[in-house]
Design an enzyme around this catalytic site. Structure first.
Site, PDB file in Angstrom:
ATOM      1  N   GLU A 126      11.447   1.130   5.517  1.00 13.38           N
ATOM      2  CA  GLU A 126      10.130   1.670   5.914  1.00 13.38           C
ATOM      3  C   GLU A 126       9.836   1.366   7.388  1.00 13.38           C
ATOM      4  O   GLU A 126       9.344   2.200   8.138  1.00 13.38           O
ATOM      5  CB  GLU A 126       9.044   1.047   5.017  1.00 13.38           C
ATOM      6  N   ASP A 161      -2.431   0.782   8.413  1.00 15.47           N
ATOM      7  CA  ASP A 161      -3.322   0.005   7.566  1.00 15.47           C
ATOM      8  C   ASP A 161      -3.837  -1.316   8.141  1.00 15.47           C
ATOM      9  O   ASP A 161      -5.032  -1.505   8.314  1.00 15.47           O
ATOM     10  CB  ASP A 161      -2.621  -0.301   6.237  1.00 15.47           C
TER      11      ASP A 161
HETATM   12  C1  DGY Z   1      -0.746   1.550   0.816  1.00 13.34           C
HETATM   13  O1  DGY Z   1      -1.023   1.580  -0.387  1.00 13.34           O
HETATM   14  O2  DGY Z   1      -0.248   0.575   1.371  1.00 13.34           O
HETATM   15  C2  DGY Z   1      -0.933   2.747   1.614  1.00 13.34           C
HETATM   16  O3  DGY Z   1      -0.572   2.547   2.924  1.00 13.34           O
HETATM   17  C3  DGY Z   1      -2.299   3.349   1.519  1.00 13.34           C
HETATM   18  O4  DGY Z   1      -2.193   4.639   2.020  1.00 13.34           O
END
Ligand code: DGY
Length: 427
Positions: A392, A160
């Site tokens: 994560e 992201d």
């Molecule tokens: C989030 O909402 O952070 C996700 O990575 C989008 O896929």
């Protein structure tokens, strides 16, 4: 030994905790739906102890496929107030189940090939072959630009807020008519681990654009506000095309189908040079409209080994970067270059080490006869998990867990590595 045994049980417990009856969420609160590449990695882990349940993870993911072949990044089976942007913000999408309007790195074919063997395995491969073929076809048809499979949204890359995307995001304006919204992500976890508000405005601007054109995927690629080439999608798809071809040959798919996949592989091999940043001496993201490269080494730069592509010289230069980075961090492999000014060791894709990336990078290095670096990358993740648990992602300087806790793909990668021999009999 006993810690390993108890981590094995904690990993299984984590996956059970996140099981929503046939599919697994990444972690409660922050990500309460089925995510695409998360599910593929989850299947890899569950296959070490329950092949039928692992298979269900894959078939539930495929239930979200659109008629045009795309398998979306998130499948929304309900409207959960914990998450934004949920189904109403994405608007009218095209699958049988509400979903996002973008995809994610297609690791599925590789995972299916890895976890299925024997006669039952062949039947399972045949069961999902058409769906995966259609998804790869969608990438090659609807997402190709300048000869490479491109991406229209940082969320599609799975990475992201990696600084790689800044050159594309900087070219964008926030939509003046962007409806107001309230973020939820920064309420579940440390907001300093998450993307910035400015980045979210741009992410939502792309969603607004896609909704406005009825999620016409070819138009989204051609006319959308963001268009970049991503080494992650490129290498993952090239590897997956090769695994798809091997499965097509094994299950006796028609010659034309095999020829089609061979053509995708040839296209992918040719496109590897498009993301070769000669000045950096590594593979990096590239803005398709301006031709500009991002200028840092990321944790997908070395996936050329996983895809078995790139020249001998390119691979040697990538290895030299890995050695440089190894001297800067205690836990390989950071998601962003530790020598870059915008390296942030705890902020999502600006620095933390990610389990699924370590998995793919180590696998590729091992397959391509670089066992030492592969071991360094595996050991680093195992050490971080032993120190901090199933997070994560992890701070590459300290091994501290970041963003979401009780995380499914971290548990799954751990299980897959610890039980590699069991996996081979799993199908
Ligand atoms: C989030 O909402 O952070 C996700 O990575 C989008 O896929």
């Amino acid at each position: 030994m006993s810690q390993k045994l108890s981590l094995q049980q904690t990993a299984i417990n984590t996956l059970n905790l996140n099981d929503r009856g046939g599919f697994t969420i990444p972690t409660a609160g922050l990500y309460p739906y089925q995510w695409n590449w998360d599910s593929a990695f989850v299947a890899l882990g569950i296959a070490t102890y329950d092949m039928d349940r692992a298979w269900r993870e894959i078939t539930t993911l495929i239930e979200g496929q659109w008629p045009d072949g795309m398998i979306p990044s998130i499948i929304f089976r309900d409207d959960n107030p914990d998450y934004f942007p949920g189904p109403s913000r994405w608007g009218k999408t095209h699958g049988a189940i509400p979903s996002t309007g973008v995809s994610q790195p297609p690791v599925l074919a590789t995972v299916v090939r890895q976890i299925t063997q024997g006669s039952k395995g062949i039947a399972r491969r045949a069961e999902v072959f058409d769906a995966i073929f259609a998804w790869h076809k969608w990438f090659h048809d609807a997402r190709t630009a300048s000869g490479i499979v491109a991406t229209v949204h940082p969320w599609e890359t799975g990475r992201d807020n990696c600084p790689e995307w800044n050159i594309g995001l900087d070219l964008m304006e926030v939509a003046p008519d962007l409806p107001p919204y309230t973020r939820m992500d920064n309420k579940h976890v440390n907001p300093h681990h998450r993307p910035t508000q400015e980045q979210y405005d741009k992410y939502l601007t792309i969603v607004h654009f896609g909704d406005g054109i009825g999620w016409d995927q070819r138009r989204l690629t051609n006319e959308g506000p963001f268009l970049m080439a991503d080494p992650n999608i490129h290498f993952v798809l090239l590897r997956a095309d090769k695994d798809l071809l091997a499965m097509a040959e094994e299950i006796g798919e028609p010659v034309e189908t095999c020829e089609q996949i061979r053509a995708w592989i040839a296209k992918g091999e040719a496109a590897t040079d498009y993301i070769w940043n000669e000045e950096l001496g590594a593979f990096s993201a590239r803005d398709i409209r301006t031709g500009k490269f991002s200028d840092g080494f990321s944790n997908c730069s070395a996936l050329c080994f996983y895809a078995d592509t790139g020249t001998k010289e390119q691979r040697a230069r990538v290895l030299a970067h890995l050695q440089r980075v190894e001297n800067k961090v205690s836990y390989m492999l950071p998601s962003w270059d530790p020598d870059a000014p915008d390296f942030e060791p705890q902020r999502y894709w600006c620095g933390p080490m990610w389990p699924q990336m370590n998995y793919m990078t180590a696998l590729g290095l091992e397959e391509q006869s670089e066992p030492e670096m592969a071991r360094t990358i595996r050991d680093a993740l195992n050490n971080a998990i032993e120190k901090s648990g199933f997070w994560e992602c992890f701070d590459p300087l300290t091994g501290e867990g970041c963003v979401g806790a009780n995380f499914s793909w971290t548990a799954a990668v751990w299980l897959s590595w610890q039980n590699a021999t069991k996996l081979s009999g799993a199908a």
